[in-house]
Scaffold this motif. Structure first.
Motif, PDB file in Angstrom:
ATOM      1  N   ILE A  83     -20.840  -4.572 -19.151  1.00  0.00           N
ATOM      2  CA  ILE A  83     -20.726  -5.942 -19.618  1.00  0.00           C
ATOM      3  C   ILE A  83     -22.074  -6.657 -19.250  1.00  0.00           C
ATOM      4  O   ILE A  83     -22.683  -7.402 -20.052  1.00  0.00           O
ATOM      5  CB  ILE A  83     -19.539  -6.736 -18.860  1.00  0.00           C
ATOM      6  CG1 ILE A  83     -18.225  -5.996 -19.284  1.00  0.00           C
ATOM      7  CG2 ILE A  83     -19.199  -8.192 -19.706  1.00  0.00           C
ATOM      8  CD1 ILE A  83     -17.704  -5.729 -20.842  1.00  0.00           C
ATOM      9  N   ARG A 143     -25.110  -6.137 -21.307  1.00  0.00           N
ATOM     10  CA  ARG A 143     -25.137  -6.884 -22.518  1.00  0.00           C
ATOM     11  C   ARG A 143     -25.114  -8.309 -22.422  1.00  0.00           C
ATOM     12  O   ARG A 143     -24.625  -9.261 -23.388  1.00  0.00           O
ATOM     13  CB  ARG A 143     -23.766  -6.495 -23.483  1.00  0.00           C
ATOM     14  CG  ARG A 143     -24.185  -5.143 -24.148  1.00  0.00           C
ATOM     15  CD  ARG A 143     -22.931  -4.251 -23.965  1.00  0.00           C
ATOM     16  NE  ARG A 143     -23.184  -2.778 -24.473  1.00  0.00           N
ATOM     17  CZ  ARG A 143     -23.259  -1.726 -23.693  1.00  0.00           C
ATOM     18  NH1 ARG A 143     -23.288  -1.998 -22.192  1.00  0.00           N
ATOM     19  NH2 ARG A 143     -23.558  -0.554 -24.073  1.00  0.00           N
ATOM     20  N   LEU A 170     -14.601  -2.080 -18.297  1.00  0.00           N
ATOM     21  CA  LEU A 170     -14.867  -1.056 -19.376  1.00  0.00           C
ATOM     22  C   LEU A 170     -15.652   0.164 -18.772  1.00  0.00           C
ATOM     23  O   LEU A 170     -15.000   1.122 -19.036  1.00  0.00           O
ATOM     24  CB  LEU A 170     -15.695  -2.068 -20.575  1.00  0.00           C
ATOM     25  CG  LEU A 170     -16.058  -1.011 -21.764  1.00  0.00           C
ATOM     26  CD1 LEU A 170     -14.721  -0.913 -22.464  1.00  0.00           C
ATOM     27  CD2 LEU A 170     -16.884  -1.812 -22.636  1.00  0.00           C
ATOM     28  N   ARG A 171     -16.747  -0.287 -18.454  1.00  0.00           N
ATOM     29  CA  ARG A 171     -17.622   0.987 -17.627  1.00  0.00           C
ATOM     30  C   ARG A 171     -18.430   0.177 -16.630  1.00  0.00           C
ATOM     31  O   ARG A 171     -18.939  -0.983 -16.863  1.00  0.00           O
ATOM     32  CB  ARG A 171     -18.454   1.577 -18.475  1.00  0.00           C
ATOM     33  CG  ARG A 171     -17.696   2.496 -19.894  1.00  0.00           C
ATOM     34  CD  ARG A 171     -18.757   3.154 -20.509  1.00  0.00           C
ATOM     35  NE  ARG A 171     -19.626   2.403 -21.099  1.00  0.00           N
ATOM     36  CZ  ARG A 171     -19.496   1.701 -22.150  1.00  0.00           C
ATOM     37  NH1 ARG A 171     -18.268   1.682 -22.975  1.00  0.00           N
ATOM     38  NH2 ARG A 171     -20.469   0.708 -22.661  1.00  0.00           N
ATOM     39  N   GLY A 218     -29.627   8.852 -19.351  1.00  0.00           N
ATOM     40  CA  GLY A 218     -28.402   9.080 -18.300  1.00  0.00           C
ATOM     41  C   GLY A 218     -27.262   7.938 -18.173  1.00  0.00           C
ATOM     42  O   GLY A 218     -27.268   7.012 -18.842  1.00  0.00           O
ATOM     43  N   ALA A 219     -26.313   8.481 -17.318  1.00  0.00           N
ATOM     44  CA  ALA A 219     -25.135   7.560 -17.116  1.00  0.00           C
ATOM     45  C   ALA A 219     -24.737   7.833 -15.812  1.00  0.00           C
ATOM     46  O   ALA A 219     -24.872   8.937 -15.177  1.00  0.00           O
ATOM     47  CB  ALA A 219     -24.028   7.993 -17.991  1.00  0.00           C
ATOM     48  N   ASN A 253     -22.486   9.280  -9.596  1.00  0.00           N
ATOM     49  CA  ASN A 253     -22.691  10.585 -10.177  1.00  0.00           C
ATOM     50  C   ASN A 253     -23.559  10.659 -11.549  1.00  0.00           C
ATOM     51  O   ASN A 253     -22.928  10.586 -12.644  1.00  0.00           O
ATOM     52  CB  ASN A 253     -21.056  11.230 -10.355  1.00  0.00           C
ATOM     53  CG  ASN A 253     -21.160  12.570 -10.904  1.00  0.00           C
ATOM     54  OD1 ASN A 253     -22.211  13.194 -11.093  1.00  0.00           O
ATOM     55  ND2 ASN A 253     -20.004  13.108 -11.007  1.00  0.00           N
ATOM     56  N   LEU A 302     -21.358   8.518 -13.491  1.00  0.00           N
ATOM     57  CA  LEU A 302     -20.046   8.496 -13.599  1.00  0.00           C
ATOM     58  C   LEU A 302     -19.246   8.345 -12.401  1.00  0.00           C
ATOM     59  O   LEU A 302     -19.977   8.454 -11.262  1.00  0.00           O
ATOM     60  CB  LEU A 302     -19.586  10.154 -14.056  1.00  0.00           C
ATOM     61  CG  LEU A 302     -20.203  10.049 -15.951  1.00  0.00           C
ATOM     62  CD1 LEU A 302     -19.587  11.547 -16.089  1.00  0.00           C
ATOM     63  CD2 LEU A 302     -19.818   8.836 -16.796  1.00  0.00           C
ATOM     64  N   ARG A 303     -17.829   8.600 -12.210  1.00  0.00           N
ATOM     65  CA  ARG A 303     -17.187   8.514 -11.170  1.00  0.00           C
ATOM     66  C   ARG A 303     -17.525   9.801 -10.345  1.00  0.00           C
ATOM     67  O   ARG A 303     -18.181  10.915 -10.759  1.00  0.00           O
ATOM     68  CB  ARG A 303     -15.507   8.959 -11.446  1.00  0.00           C
ATOM     69  CG  ARG A 303     -14.563   8.807 -10.337  1.00  0.00           C
ATOM     70  CD  ARG A 303     -14.533   7.530  -9.483  1.00  0.00           C
ATOM     71  NE  ARG A 303     -14.808   6.306  -9.968  1.00  0.00           N
ATOM     72  CZ  ARG A 303     -13.658   5.447 -10.186  1.00  0.00           C
ATOM     73  NH1 ARG A 303     -12.398   5.679  -9.840  1.00  0.00           N
ATOM     74  NH2 ARG A 303     -14.016   4.347 -10.622  1.00  0.00           N
ATOM     75  N   LEU A 324     -14.274  11.836  -6.235  1.00  0.00           N
ATOM     76  CA  LEU A 324     -13.423  10.942  -6.720  1.00  0.00           C
ATOM     77  C   LEU A 324     -13.326   9.722  -5.590  1.00  0.00           C
ATOM     78  O   LEU A 324     -12.917   8.483  -5.956  1.00  0.00           O
ATOM     79  CB  LEU A 324     -11.850  11.238  -6.872  1.00  0.00           C
ATOM     80  CG  LEU A 324     -11.735  12.173  -8.224  1.00  0.00           C
ATOM     81  CD1 LEU A 324     -10.325  12.412  -8.246  1.00  0.00           C
ATOM     82  CD2 LEU A 324     -12.259  11.155  -9.324  1.00  0.00           C
ATOM     83  N   GLU A 357     -26.716   1.679 -18.595  1.00  0.00           N
ATOM     84  CA  GLU A 357     -25.996   0.884 -19.644  1.00  0.00           C
ATOM     85  C   GLU A 357     -26.871   0.172 -20.811  1.00  0.00           C
ATOM     86  O   GLU A 357     -26.414  -0.082 -21.928  1.00  0.00           O
ATOM     87  CB  GLU A 357     -24.814   0.054 -19.317  1.00  0.00           C
ATOM     88  CG  GLU A 357     -23.428   0.712 -18.766  1.00  0.00           C
ATOM     89  CD  GLU A 357     -22.829   1.346 -19.950  1.00  0.00           C
ATOM     90  OE1 GLU A 357     -23.020   0.790 -21.147  1.00  0.00           O
ATOM     91  OE2 GLU A 357     -21.971   2.238 -19.740  1.00  0.00           O
ATOM     92  N   ALA A 405     -18.010  12.991  -7.769  1.00  0.00           N
ATOM     93  CA  ALA A 405     -17.374  14.146  -8.041  1.00  0.00           C
ATOM     94  C   ALA A 405     -16.094  14.008  -7.200  1.00  0.00           C
ATOM     95  O   ALA A 405     -15.043  14.781  -7.473  1.00  0.00           O
ATOM     96  CB  ALA A 405     -18.265  15.284  -7.749  1.00  0.00           C
TER      97      ALA A 405
END
Lengths: 80, 220
Positions: free
Chosen positions: B62, B65, B57-58, B100-101, B146, B103-104, B108, B94, B106
């Motif tokens: 999971i 939660r 999912l991200r 914030g979050a 990131n 991410l992948r 890759l 999460e 920059a």
């Protein structure tokens, strides 16, 4: 009832993967391609009989798990 | 010092983190499974690196939660220190315990090397033993490090002196070179670099040691 959730990154959130896809398309000679976006789609089968209740339930699922509101937005469509 | 490390399915730095804590605190560290909801009285909770739930999912979604995290959130609200490293940082964002979050990267690519960074604040239970503005080198190993946050959120982090570590050479595209951030109460730290992998010269460096010493000084 079937539900379909489309999850996309909020505008302004950098998506390096989409940028790479866009560059790759350009390198293949596809011209004039802009704003490539990459979406996540999640489909669900629901036992709900009531459309409004189903939509409400899926919205709660999005808020609590399926999407991260910090970086993502979502749209829900329900098919009876 | 009463410390615990949580293990999710797919965690792979949990043992390293427990060993680093035991070595630095000279006390046994409790190991907690993600389905446990009864935590013993604690001063410090470690959320380790790895690929909890296969990054499905991200990253961290999971795990954030899972039953144990409700208890972690309760303890964090009571002031218990929480240290999330790498995937642990992703889990904490999460779970909403940090803003914030992640991410992948920059570029890759998966980045796996030792990077130079600066201790951006010595004003926290995690960083008090570092010299102010100390330059250190810690290993990173991640695909999704990131750090992104909206403009207002970034301004708040900077104004409130909540950036704990900042890359000197940005390996992943993080906003403002952020490698680690603190919660508003300063008792929750999330960071992508691995201090637990840098606690003795044999491992390539010991720049992670002051972090555990800081905790020992602040919490024991």
């Amino acid at each position: 009832m079937k539900a379909r959730v489309e999850i996309s990154l909020r505008p302004g959130v950098l998506d390096p993967e989409a940028q790479t896809i866009e560059r790759s398309l350009a390198s293949l000679g596809f011209e004039g391609v802009e704003h490539v976006r990459r979406l996540k789609v999640i489909e669900l089968d629901l036992a709900h009989q009531d459309r409004a209740a189903a939509e409400k339930a899926v919205e709660a699922m999005c808020e609590r798990l399926l999407a991260n509101p910090v970086i993502e937005t979502y749209s829900i469509s329900i098919d009876a | 010092m009463r410390a615990a490390v949580i293990t999710f399915p797919g965690s792979n730095c949990d043992r390293d983190l427990a060993v680093a804590m035991e070595r630095c605190f000279d006390k046994p560290v409790a190991r907690i499974w993600h389905q446990d909801t009864d935590l013993p009285p604690l001063d410090l909770i470690g959320i380790p690196g790895g690929f909890s739930f296969g990054d499905y999912l991200r990253c961290g979604a999971i795990a954030a939660r899972s039953p144990v995290m409700r208890e972690v959130a309760r303890q964090a609200a009571r002031g218990v220190a929480v240290l999330g490293i790498c995937n642990g940082f992703q889990v904490l964002t999460e779970a909403g315990l940090l803003p914030g979050a992640l991410l992948r990267n920059a570029g890759l690519g998966f980045v796996c090397r030792t990077v130079a960074m600066q201790v951006a604040t010595a004003s926290s239970p995690f960083t008090g033993s570092f010299a102010a503005d100390a330059r250190i080198a810690l290993p990173v190993a991640h695909h999704d490090g990131n750090y992104q946050i909206d403009e207002d959120g970034l301004k708040r982090l900077e104004d409130e002196d909540r950036v704990a570590f900042r890359y000197l050479e940005n390996p992943n595209g993080s906003m403002a070179g952020i490698a680690g951030v603190l919660s508003e109460q300063r008792n929750v730290l999330g960071m992508m670099p691995h201090p637990e992998r840098a606690i003795e010269p044999l491992l390539g460096g010991s720049d992670g040691l002051p972090l555990f010493r800081s905790l020992m000084g602040a919490l024991a």
